[in-house]
Design a protein around this motif. Structure first.
Motif, mmCIF file in Angstrom:
data_model
loop_
_atom_site.group_PDB
_atom_site.id
_atom_site.type_symbol
_atom_site.label_atom_id
_atom_site.label_comp_id
_atom_site.label_asym_id
_atom_site.label_seq_id
_atom_site.Cartn_x
_atom_site.Cartn_y
_atom_site.Cartn_z
ATOM 1 N N THR A 114 -1.838 11.140 -2.931
ATOM 2 C CA THR A 114 -1.957 13.052 -1.412
ATOM 3 C C THR A 114 -1.513 13.570 -2.528
ATOM 4 O O THR A 114 -1.685 14.910 -2.059
ATOM 5 N N LYS A 133 -0.061 4.546 -2.031
ATOM 6 C CA LYS A 133 0.124 5.807 -1.259
ATOM 7 C C LYS A 133 0.483 6.782 -1.704
ATOM 8 O O LYS A 133 -0.207 8.599 -2.129
ATOM 9 N N TRP A 144 0.952 -1.138 -0.104
ATOM 10 C CA TRP A 144 0.160 0.017 0.301
ATOM 11 C C TRP A 144 1.209 1.263 0.069
ATOM 12 O O TRP A 144 0.545 2.320 -0.250
#
Length: 365
Positions: free
Chosen positions: A289, A285, A281
């Motif tokens: 963002t 990620k 993950w």
């Protein structure tokens, strides 16, 4: 599918096996040992069900084996309910100082009778597990590349019964205002048993008019198992750019994803996530963002650990079983759709009994 019946039974069986009961109950009747063997047999049967479902279409013997399995699943379900209820009652009687010895003895006798039923149903399942060898089923082992069904955001809303409250809750979390201290994009998780309707809820929210108006870009990715970072990144990029990407490296893909979503209010649905590997993950990620404030990542998963790993502890919705009434409505909608009025009246009682056995799982219904 028999597999839809096995899911809730295996979940319930795990809970019953984990029950803490006093030593004398297990020693006298060996129930925990029987339940352990039962779970082992059901798991071994589950590993061939995909192949059995394919073969039963043309092979009557396999079809009979599947029907026999379904029948015994109902028996297992009933006896597990009886055992859990009896254990709870027995614990309550044990904790009451003023409980008469006659009442305690009645509980013990009831437990003994149910223990005998457990033994009988274990023997039935054992026979079915042994019979599977006759049909040469293909074993779906952990090392096999088994393709799980791929989901999309398309949904026939007219066929969805119930879940209005959960749908409103999901939409509210997606379009609601973020607190000042919240990140620009955060994860919301829908967590629940297989077949309980997580994907359907995500589809309903994804297609909701308020949600569509709120986000500049909406992307649906079926993640499934195994968790393939390159495949997921390519799927995201294809939705963003409207064409298949010619990039192959994960780093290049994620850079392009990051560039494409910068400043946009994004809704990303990651459906059917299984991995608990935080490292996988963490690779994806950072590229997500750079979205505009108010962006959301909606995850569906069966595992609590996945929701925690993805950081959605504060934004998590636990999907519960539907009521027996809704289960009956779903079942009747499918089973009686093309039947005459006389057939419906004649079969309603049978249909209700079957629907009640679905334990609140829409997929099983």
């Amino acid at each position: 599918m028999a597999e839809a019946l096995l899911w809730p039974i295996l979940e319930q069986l795990s809970a019953v096996v984990a029950q803490q009961v006093q030593e004398e109950v297990n020693l006298v009747w060996g129930v925990q040992k029987q339940l352990g063997k039962l779970k082992s047999n059901l798991l071994s049967i589950q590993s061939v069900l995909e192949d059995a479902d394919r073969k039963q279409v043309k092979d009557k013997a396999v079809r009979d084996w599947v029907y026999k399995l379904k029948d015994v699943c109902y028996d297992v379900d009933d006896v597990l309910d009886e055992w859990s209820t009896a254990i709870d009652r027995w614990k309550m009687e044990e904790g009451e100082e003023n409980t008469r010895s006659r009442q305690k003895m009645r509980c013990v006798v009831q437990l003994r009778d149910i223990a005998l039923k457990i033994k009988e149903v274990c023997e039935k399942v054992d026979d079915i597990a042994k019979e599977r060898a006759m049909y040469g089923f293909y074993l779906c082992s952990a090392t096999d590349e088994v393709q799980r069904p791929t989901s999309t955001f398309f949904v026939d809303e007219s066929s969805v019964i119930g879940r209005d409250g959960e749908r409103e809750a999901v939409v509210s979390k997606l379009v609601g205002e973020s607190s000042p201290e919240a990140p620009d994009v955060y994860v919301i998780s829908l967590v629940g048993l297989g077949g309980i309707g997580k994907t359907t809820l995500a589809q309903l929210a994804f297609n909701d008019a308020e949600v569509t108006a709120h986000f500049e870009k909406k992307i649906w990715v079926c993640v499934s198992d195994p968790f393939d970072e390159v495949k997921i990144a390519k799927a995201i990029l294809e939705e963003l750019e409207g064409r298949a990407s010619d990039l192959v490296g994960l780093q290049s893909l994620l850079r392009r994803v990051s560039e494409s979503i910068t400043g946009k209010r994004l809704l990303l649905v990651l459906d059917d996530v299984w991995t608990e590997n935080h490292g996988q993950w963490e690779k994806l990620k950072p590229s997500l963002t750079g979205c505009a404030r108010g962006s959301r990542i909606l995850v569906t998963t069966r595992k609590d650990a996945v929701a925690s790993m993805m950081g959605s502890t504060d934004h998590r919705i636990n999907i519960k079983e539907v009521s027996n009434e809704i289960c009956r409505s779903i079942f009747n909608h499918v089973a009686f759709q093309e039947r005459s009025k006389d057939e419906r009246q004649r079969l309603t009682d049978i249909g209700d009994k079957i629907a009640n056995k679905c334990k609140g799982l829409p997929l099983a219904a």
